[in-house]
Structures are given as structure tokens and as C-alpha cells.
Write an enzyme that holds these catalytic residues in place. Structure first.
Site, PDB file in Angstrom:
ATOM      1  CG  ASP A  87      -1.883  -1.101   1.300  1.00  0.00           C
ATOM      2  OD1 ASP A  87      -2.922  -0.965   0.655  1.00  0.00           O
ATOM      3  OD2 ASP A  87      -1.618  -2.106   1.988  1.00  0.00           O
ATOM      4  NE  ARG A  95       0.921  -0.826   4.607  1.00  0.00           N
ATOM      5  CZ  ARG A  95       0.039  -0.246   5.394  1.00  0.00           C
ATOM      6  NH1 ARG A  95       0.419   0.732   6.206  1.00  0.00           N
ATOM      7  NH2 ARG A  95      -1.218  -0.626   5.389  1.00  0.00           N
ATOM      8  NE  ARG A 156      -6.213   5.713   2.883  1.00  0.00           N
ATOM      9  CZ  ARG A 156      -6.750   4.526   3.101  1.00  0.00           C
ATOM     10  NH1 ARG A 156      -7.628   4.361   4.088  1.00  0.00           N
ATOM     11  NH2 ARG A 156      -6.442   3.502   2.333  1.00  0.00           N
ATOM     12  CE  LYS A 186      -5.747   1.812  -1.093  1.00  0.00           C
ATOM     13  NZ  LYS A 186      -4.637   1.138  -0.388  1.00  0.00           N
ATOM     14  CG  HIS A 187     -11.064   1.167   0.114  1.00  0.00           C
ATOM     15  ND1 HIS A 187     -10.622   2.465   0.233  1.00  0.00           N
ATOM     16  CD2 HIS A 187     -10.089   0.390   0.664  1.00  0.00           C
ATOM     17  CE1 HIS A 187      -9.440   2.491   0.844  1.00  0.00           C
ATOM     18  NE2 HIS A 187      -9.093   1.243   1.110  1.00  0.00           N
ATOM     19  CG  HIS A 199      -8.898  -1.582   9.389  1.00  0.00           C
ATOM     20  ND1 HIS A 199      -9.249  -0.410   8.763  1.00  0.00           N
ATOM     21  CD2 HIS A 199      -7.870  -2.099   8.678  1.00  0.00           C
ATOM     22  CE1 HIS A 199      -8.466  -0.233   7.718  1.00  0.00           C
ATOM     23  NE2 HIS A 199      -7.615  -1.249   7.644  1.00  0.00           N
ATOM     24  CG  ASP A 264      -9.647  -3.794   2.332  1.00  0.00           C
ATOM     25  OD1 ASP A 264      -8.444  -4.019   2.578  1.00  0.00           O
ATOM     26  OD2 ASP A 264     -10.199  -2.705   2.584  1.00  0.00           O
TER      27      ASP A 264
END
Length: 377
Positions: A87, A95, A156, A186-187, A199, A264
């Protein structure tokens, strides 16, 4: 060219035979521990011997450029080269945190598309240089809910206007393609209007979702689309997350028929708290998902490996022959996507890489990370 044609003919002949373990394993992307591997490491053996489709890297797998190049080299040593995913959006969600910092989408949208091209060309060049071939980005969600944390507060999204989001998504995708890196919008079907976090658990966007949120996902340049675990009864069956919904996946394919559908992380609370691993895989394949992502990151007790996943799919095929057809279909879709960066013969199409510019842009994010990198956004 002849070699590529021959490999494709062999691949499709392989599809027509009985379903192999490698065809099943090709549908999965897994997370793993550590930043240094040997030929005896389980993840390497899963790629070489079982044909695991891909891996996803998190902060725990990455420390510096030399280490990461060595890691991706070890992962790519088999004739079947895996998808190596991260990501890397920019801003908080990145990352790879050494080298140049990249601004978040909301900042890039204020700079203009010309500046965005330069930013994303540098990002894509860096990813290619490090051996990454699949970037789980860009975000195609609309910024339409100021109370939304996962998209709005983290900056984002490129904005509330679908045309703006499509324009910047296209710049991002073109830059990645220039450096032979695949992408994932995404998403789907839109996380920008949500008030919860998948999450942690169940998130229903039915009441606040807007149809305009679909438009950025129908971008014909997209290699893949990541489907969220939000419940949206405008598109999916009552109470069913979009990632496990045949209706939602059909709606996506109507607007973007050639795209690969990736889930996801299937270990997020919205899925893990409501479905067993076997039921999750059954529903995902029946829904029409092609790539199933297990980050092996969010719950230690729920970690999975390739052998376990193959055994689960074998059991599902024995119960329902329709699962075999789903595996075949997914392999065809994945094969078409992999052709874009020539991942059939064990190497990506080479291209000289320009090193990222050392210049620091005033809108770049600071290098500290304020929240747990263990979360796959």
C-alpha cells in the site's frame, strides 16, 4: 514475442486440465513475517512449490533499500514470479518510508495534475527499483463525509468531485504503468461516506452512500479494483459486505468488465468476526472475487498459510462444483492482468529507472508515522 505466445498457450492449456493446487494458490495474496528469507522459508516454498499468487509487504518486512531489494529478489527467484504488493498511496499510508516522502492525495489535488505526474513518476520508479510490481492504490473514494476518519481525516481522497478523482487516479495509474507496476483502485463501492472502520467491525453505508461514488471505479485503465467490506444494500444482498456480494461484483464488472477484483484484507474485523475462513473463501469465490487477500497481520490466531488455503478450496470444490468454475475464471482474469507487466516468464519487462529526486517538496508529509502500521488500509 514467440516465447510470450508459447507461454500463454501453455497457460490456457493448463487451465483446461483438472484444477491444480497451483491454480488454487494463484488466487491468494498473503502477508508473512520478517524481512530476510532463505530458500527454505515457508513463503518462498509456497511461491516456488505451490504457486502462491502473491505477497503483501508491511512495515515489518521493510527496513532499508538494500534489504528490500534482497527480499523482493528472494521472492522472485522462482519461475513463477509472484505479485509483490504494497500500500503506497503517499501521506500516512505508505509502507516504504525511507527515501523520499510523498504527499497525501488531498495535498496532491491542490498542486495540479502536472505536479502529480512528477510525484507519481518518482514513486513508481522507486517501487520498480525496489522490486515491487503491485501497488494497492490509488484511492478512488470520494471525500464527501467530514466525519469520516479512514478517508477524509487521513487525506486519502483527491476530492468530492468524481471527475477530479478520476483525473488524478489516471495520472497515478499511468505513472505506475510506465514503470511496470500494477495498480488497484480502492475501495469499491465507496468508503468515503462511511462513519465506521471495517478494520474493527461491521460498517453499513446504505443510508449515506451516493451513486456518484461508483464513477471513479469505472476507469478502463485500472488493472484491478479492491472491494471493501462495507455493507451497501443499494448494491448488495441485505447484511452482506460488498466484498462477498455477487450483486456488488456484478455491478462492478458491468462498468469495468475486464478488471481483476481483489478483496480488501479478509482478516479485518468486518469479516473475521462474522465468518469462518472457509465460509469467507466460499462466499468470495461465489461472489466473483479473483484475488483473495489475507494480510496475516491483524489477528495472530487467525493466520493462514498456502497449504491450508488449498485444502479449504479443495473441500469447497468437493461440496460445490461451481467453485471449480470460479477458480478457473479467476485464473483467466489474473493471467490477463499479469500480461500487462510480463510476469509469465519469471521477470518483469526491464526498463531503466530514474532515481527519485532528492528534492523535498514543501507539501510532503513528515516521516513519522502516527498510527499502527499493522493495519492494511
Amino acid at each position: 514475442m514467440r516465447r510470450a505466445v508459447w507461454v500463454m498457450l501453455v497457460f490456457f492449456a493448463w487451465l483446461e486440465a483438472g484444477i491444480s493446487d497451483r491454480q488454487i494458490a494463484n488466487l491468494f495474496i498473503l502477508g508473512f513475517e520478517g524481512g530476510k528469507l532463505t530458500p527454505q522459508s515457508l513463503i518462498v516454498r509456497d511461491i516456488c512449490a505451490r504457486g502462491l499468487g502473491g505477497v503483501i509487504l508491511f512495515k515489518k518486512n521493510v527496513s532499508n533499500p538494500r534489504q528490500l531489494r534482497a527480499l523482493t529478489g528472494q521472492l522472485s527467484q522462482c519461475p513463477h514470479r509472484p505479485l509483490i504488493a504494497v500500500d503506497q498511496e503517499g501521506g500516512t499510508v505508505r509502507r516504504i518510508r525511507f527515501g523520499q516522502a510523498y504527499p497525501r492525495a488531498s495535498q496532491v489535488a491542490r498542486m495540479g495534475t502536472q505536479a502529480a505526474r512528477g510525484i507519481y513518476e518518482r514513486m513508481a520508479g522507486e517501487l520498480q527499483d525496489l522490486g515491487i510490481n503491485y501497488n494497492l492504490a490509488p484511492v478512488a473514494d470520494l471525500d464527501i463525509e467530514p466525519r469520516n476518519y479512514i478517508i477524509h481525516k487521513l487525506g486519502r481522497s483527491y476530492g468530492a468531485d468524481p471527475k477530479t478523482v478520476i483525473a488524478y487516479n489516471t495520472v497515478f495509474i499511468r505513472a505506475m504503468h510506465h514503470h511496470h507496476v500494477l495498480t488497484a483502485l480502492k475501495h469499491f463501492p465507496g468508503h468515503g461516506s462511511s462513519l465506521g472502520d471495517t478494520h474493527r467491525g461491521f460498517v453499513d453505508v446504505t443510508q449515506q452512500w451516493h451513486k456518484a461514488e461508483l464513477r471513479p471505479f469505472f476507469n478502463q485503465r485500472a488493472d484491478s479494483v479492491m472491494v471493501a467490506h462495507v455493507v451497501n444494500e443499494s448494491l448488495s444482498e441485505p447484511g452482506r459486505p460488498a466484498s462477498l456480494s455477487p450483486r456488488a461484483i456484478r455491478a462492478l464488472r458491468r462498468g469495468n468488465p475486464g478488471v481483476v477484483v481483489i478483496t480488501d484484507d479478509l482478516q479485518m474485523g468486518a469479516i473475521r468476526k462474522h465468518y469462518s475462513t472457509k465460509e469467507t473463501i466460499r462466499l468470495a469465490l461465489k461472489a466473483g472475487d479473483d484475488l483473495l487477500l489475507f494480510g496475516n497481520q491483524l489477528s495472530r490466531k487467525d493466520k493462514v498459510n498456502t497449504a491450508q488455503l488449498i485444502a479449504i478450496v479443495r473441500a469447497l470444490i468437493a461440496e460445490d462444483p461451481g467453485i471449480e468454475q470460479a477458480v478457473r475464471r479467476a485464473n483467466r482474469h489474473i493471467a490477463r492482468m499479469r500480461r500487462r507487466i510480463r510476469l509469465f516468464d519469471g521477470r518483469a519487462n526491464p526498463r531503466p529507472v530514474k532515481k527519485p529526486s532528492p528534492r523535498h517538496h514543501p507539501a510532503h508529509e513528515p516521516t513519522h508515522f502516527s498510527q499502527d502500521d499493522g493495519v492494511n488500509f
